[in-house]
Scaffold this active site. Structure first.
Site, mmCIF file in Angstrom:
data_model
loop_
_atom_site.group_PDB
_atom_site.id
_atom_site.type_symbol
_atom_site.label_atom_id
_atom_site.label_comp_id
_atom_site.label_asym_id
_atom_site.label_seq_id
_atom_site.Cartn_x
_atom_site.Cartn_y
_atom_site.Cartn_z
ATOM 1 N N HIS A 185 0.829 -1.209 0.000
ATOM 2 C CA HIS A 185 0.000 0.000 0.000
ATOM 3 C C HIS A 185 0.863 1.260 0.000
ATOM 4 O O HIS A 185 0.678 2.159 -0.846
ATOM 5 C CB HIS A 185 -0.914 -0.018 1.229
ATOM 6 C CG HIS A 185 -1.738 1.219 1.397
ATOM 7 N ND1 HIS A 185 -3.048 1.309 0.986
ATOM 8 C CD2 HIS A 185 -1.435 2.439 1.937
ATOM 9 C CE1 HIS A 185 -3.518 2.522 1.254
ATOM 10 N NE2 HIS A 185 -2.560 3.230 1.836
ATOM 11 N N GLU A 186 1.797 1.334 0.942
ATOM 12 C CA GLU A 186 2.619 2.541 1.033
ATOM 13 C C GLU A 186 3.493 2.721 -0.197
ATOM 14 O O GLU A 186 3.770 3.846 -0.616
ATOM 15 C CB GLU A 186 3.466 2.516 2.311
ATOM 16 C CG GLU A 186 2.662 2.587 3.593
ATOM 17 C CD GLU A 186 1.755 3.802 3.663
ATOM 18 O OE1 GLU A 186 2.106 4.852 3.090
ATOM 19 O OE2 GLU A 186 0.684 3.700 4.285
ATOM 20 N N HIS A 217 1.740 4.688 -2.776
ATOM 21 C CA HIS A 217 1.933 6.134 -2.595
ATOM 22 C C HIS A 217 3.298 6.558 -3.144
ATOM 23 O O HIS A 217 3.428 7.620 -3.782
ATOM 24 C CB HIS A 217 1.875 6.494 -1.106
ATOM 25 C CG HIS A 217 0.517 6.501 -0.502
ATOM 26 N ND1 HIS A 217 -0.516 7.254 -1.001
ATOM 27 C CD2 HIS A 217 0.015 5.854 0.595
ATOM 28 C CE1 HIS A 217 -1.595 7.082 -0.256
ATOM 29 N NE2 HIS A 217 -1.298 6.239 0.719
ATOM 30 N N HIS A 245 3.280 6.911 -6.819
ATOM 31 C CA HIS A 245 2.586 8.147 -7.192
ATOM 32 C C HIS A 245 3.544 9.335 -7.090
ATOM 33 O O HIS A 245 3.607 10.196 -7.989
ATOM 34 C CB HIS A 245 1.384 8.335 -6.268
ATOM 35 C CG HIS A 245 0.346 9.268 -6.780
ATOM 36 N ND1 HIS A 245 -0.778 9.600 -6.059
ATOM 37 C CD2 HIS A 245 0.242 9.967 -7.936
ATOM 38 C CE1 HIS A 245 -1.524 10.444 -6.743
ATOM 39 N NE2 HIS A 245 -0.923 10.694 -7.894
#
Length: 683
Positions: free
Chosen positions: A470-471, A474, A477
């Site tokens: 998940h991280e 980020h 991105h």
């Protein structure tokens, strides 16, 4: 002097990474002061221009301004969140009102606002490109939203409110960190920790040794209410002690009590919203998000809460049936839920998730899971750079290159928990990409995995594997956003969109070729058995009533606090009673299913950037679930799919309306059906 302060000299490390080995705590405040002064001069140079405002003489120099301040701030806040020593905490407390005052001096500058508004009023006749046009629109919208159109008296009160709020949110985080450390649970006997793995016991012994408690074991607390160990500890009292400690944070009547702090935060946020022309803080926040209004948020949360509560009741009955069959039955409590959930999972799916840890060795998950998925999808490659120092010895630096060999940026991973690190997991940038400034990105991922004793492998839970993927979503991105203007760099998107790319990246956890590469037994290198993989897939919707309910409960508490009017927020409020009433209102007041975060330790809301915005995870998940369906329909883990997702969504950063970018990628608006199916919320 600049030559005496490394923060005021050009960075000498690759990609502009600050040399943290040369930075001492006493360097920060002087550097901030110099950066404030420089930024103020840069804005004055814009507003004193006598010619008619244009994009070139107003927006362009505005984007060039504040570079030193941004560099110093990102350098400091990386440390203040991940290695907050007492010296750093003291600096942050002193800095908070100074930073707030400076930001207001820019955002509320009447002359700057007039110039931007003048350009904005002529947008249709200026012939600007899409990114330039959107830059004007966003600056005008953000300054208006911040209060730039208010009169001088209102601005003065607004500035005072913002400064006080900055101090309070800093105090909330400090209190939480200190109380979390104080409430770490000490066990005198290893028998009390029966059910933990050798690695988990090693981490508990190491945590005790770090505190000078030789011969004991310490279980440190996670940011959220629950704890990974609750699913495996056989001693019911040990489970109770851990959960009680977690739920007590910030509400014990000691120096770290957060109740008065959060009540003042709520009151001042409500007053500020009224000053800015909004009924509530929730209305103020959502007005500049994709949701548009708190009513839209409330509608979604209530729509999901009813089936979530229905599913929880079924799950609870199944757990209670197991408890009732034991020699000494009892009424299932919150600290029992995870333990008996694993019993039901084992009975229904013949699956023990706690036994999977030997297949999730951290380094292999990182290299052959997280990194490999990114390489297969986007063509990027990773090389560790031990020659480049980070801000802490545990933080590791990796250099990334694109498929064509060009340099992309740096990724820093800080995996392990420590007393100076705030709880939870997050991504932040140290350097942001900008074509205007000629900078490439440096992004950081922080987790809080217990660190085992030296020589012992780090074995992750499946939840920690999910957090790592998940991280890193980020991080991608932040790494992939390719924009001209720093205002749009990286994850500078609407709050209720920012979780979307990170949630999408979780899909590769179970993708066959990725799972087969990283899920290998730490001792034998055997892959995770195919029948176990099948059971994991079969049980994906299992316990989703609990997971959805605890999340929705926290989201509703956030909305309840921030839906108070200024008058309502000044009333005498008991925090526990208010929270209980809010949960009853949405039908999620089940004592066996505590909210994921209670108010006194709800850092996302009272010390982070998610005030009135914790709903954004489920809001973004609508897009995420719809995107996962698109990938499956179009061949999954392919370079063509990765390139499309990178170019049309990740790559645009904040330079385009996010829902417009989504439509460009998907060909239509998102459908909520995949989310309802994923969470078992379809009737």
């Amino acid at each position: 002097m600049p030559n005496e302060n490394p923060l005021l000299s050009p960075a000498t490390l690759p990609y502009g990474l600050p040399d943290y080995t040369a930075i001492r705590p006493e360097h920060y405040l002087p550097a901030f002061q110099a950066a404030f002064e420089e930024h103020t001069r840069e804005i004055a140079n814009i507003t004193r221009v006598r010619s008619v405002p244009t994009f070139e003489n107003t927006l362009l120099p505005l984007e060039e301004s504040g570079r030193l301040l941004g560099d110093v701030a990102r350098t400091f806040y990386t440390v203040s969140s991940a290695d907050a020593t007492p010296d750093i905490q003291a600096i942050e407390e002193e800095l908070a009102p100074l930073m707030s005052a400076h930001q207001d001096s820019i955002q509320l500058d009447a002359q700057l606002y007039w110039r931007i508004k003048t350009v904005h009023d002529q947008l249709d006749s200026l012939g600007l490109g899409p990114e330039q046009r959107y830059l004007v629109e966003r600056h005008f919208r953000e300054m208006t939203h911040a209060g730039a159109a208010l009169d001088d008296a209102a601005k003065e009160r607004l500035t005072a409110l913002n400064q006080r709020l900055s101090t309070l949110t800093t105090s909330f985080e400090k209190n939480l960190l200190n109380d979390t450390n104080d409430l770490a649970v000490v066990f005198d006997s290893v028998a009390e920790l029966d059910g933990l793995t050798e690695g988990e016991l090693s981490a508990a012994a190491q945590a005790a040794a770090d505190r000078g408690l030789e011969g004991k074991w310490v279980v440190t607390l996670t940011l959220f209410t629950g704890h990974p160990y609750l699913s495996s500890l056989t001693d019911r009292d040990s489970r109770r002690r851990i959960l009680d400690a977690s739920r007590a944070r910030g509400s014990r009547g000691n120096d770290h009590d957060n109740r008065a702090v959060l009540l003042e935060i709520v009151r001042l946020r409500a007053e500020r919203a009224a000053l800015l022309g909004y009924d509530t803080h929730a209305a103020y926040i959502t007005s500049d998000e994709t949701a548009g209004s708190p009513e839209a948020v409330h509608d979604l949360l209530r729509r999901l809460a009813v089936p979530a509560a229905r599913n929880v009741a079924k799950e609870q009955a199944a757990l209670q049936a197991i408890v009732d069959a034991e020699l000494e039955p009892f009424t299932l409590a919150a600290h029992d839920w995870a333990f008996y959930t694993e019993k039901v999972r084992a009975a229904e799916y013949d699956l023990d998730r706690s036994a999977l840890r030997p297949w999730f060795e951290a380094e292999r998950v990182l290299q052959d899971g997280v990194f490999r998925a990114a390489t297969d999808l986007y063509g990027v490659t990773f090389a560790e750079r031990p020659d480049i120092p980070a801000y802490h010895p545990d933080a590791r630096v990796f250099e990334l290159h694109n498929a064509d060999g060009s340099e992309l940026g740096l990724f820093i991973l800080d995996l392990y928990t420590r007393d100076t690190k705030r709880g939870g997991a997050w991504m932040n940038s140290i350097v942001s990409q900008s074509a205007l400034r000629g900078t490439r990105p440096i992004v950081v991922n922080n987790l809080n995995v217990p660190k085992p004793a030296p020589g012992t492998p780090s074995l992750l839970t499946l939840d920690e594997v999910t957090t790592l993927f998940h991280e890193f979503g980020h991080a991608l991105h932040g790494l992939f956003a390719t924009v001209t203007y720093p205002h749009f760099a990286g994850t500078n998107v609407f709050r209720d969109f920012v979780e979307f790319p990170s949630q999408v990246n979780e899909m590769w956890i179970y993708w066959p070729e990725i799972l087969d590469a990283y899920a290998r037994h730490v001792d034998t290198d055997e892959p995770l058995p195919a029948e176990v993989v099948e059971k994991l897939h079969a049980s994906e919707a299992f316990n989703q009533g609990f997971a959805t309910s605890e999340y929705l409960a926290a989201s509703w508490i956030d909305q309840a606090w921030h839906s108070l009017t200024s008058e309502q927020a000044t009333a005498d409020i008991d925090v526990a009673s208010f929270e209980a009433a809010a949960l009853a209102d949405i039908g999620l007041d089940n004592p066996a299913v505590p909210t994921r975060y209670s108010s006194t330790y709800f850092a996302h809301v009272f010390s982070g950037g998610y005030s009135a915005g914790y709903y954004s995870y489920i809001w973004s998940e609508v897009l995420d679930a719809d995107t996962v369906e698109w990938f499956r329909e179009n061949g999954g883990l392919t370079r063509d799919n990765g390139d499309r997702f990178r170019q049309r969504l990740l790559g645009v950063g904040g330079s385009k309306d996010p829902l417009e970018a989504y439509r460009d990628f998907r060909g239509r608006d998102a459908d909520i059906r995949p989310l309802l199916e994923r969470r078992g919320l379809v009737a």
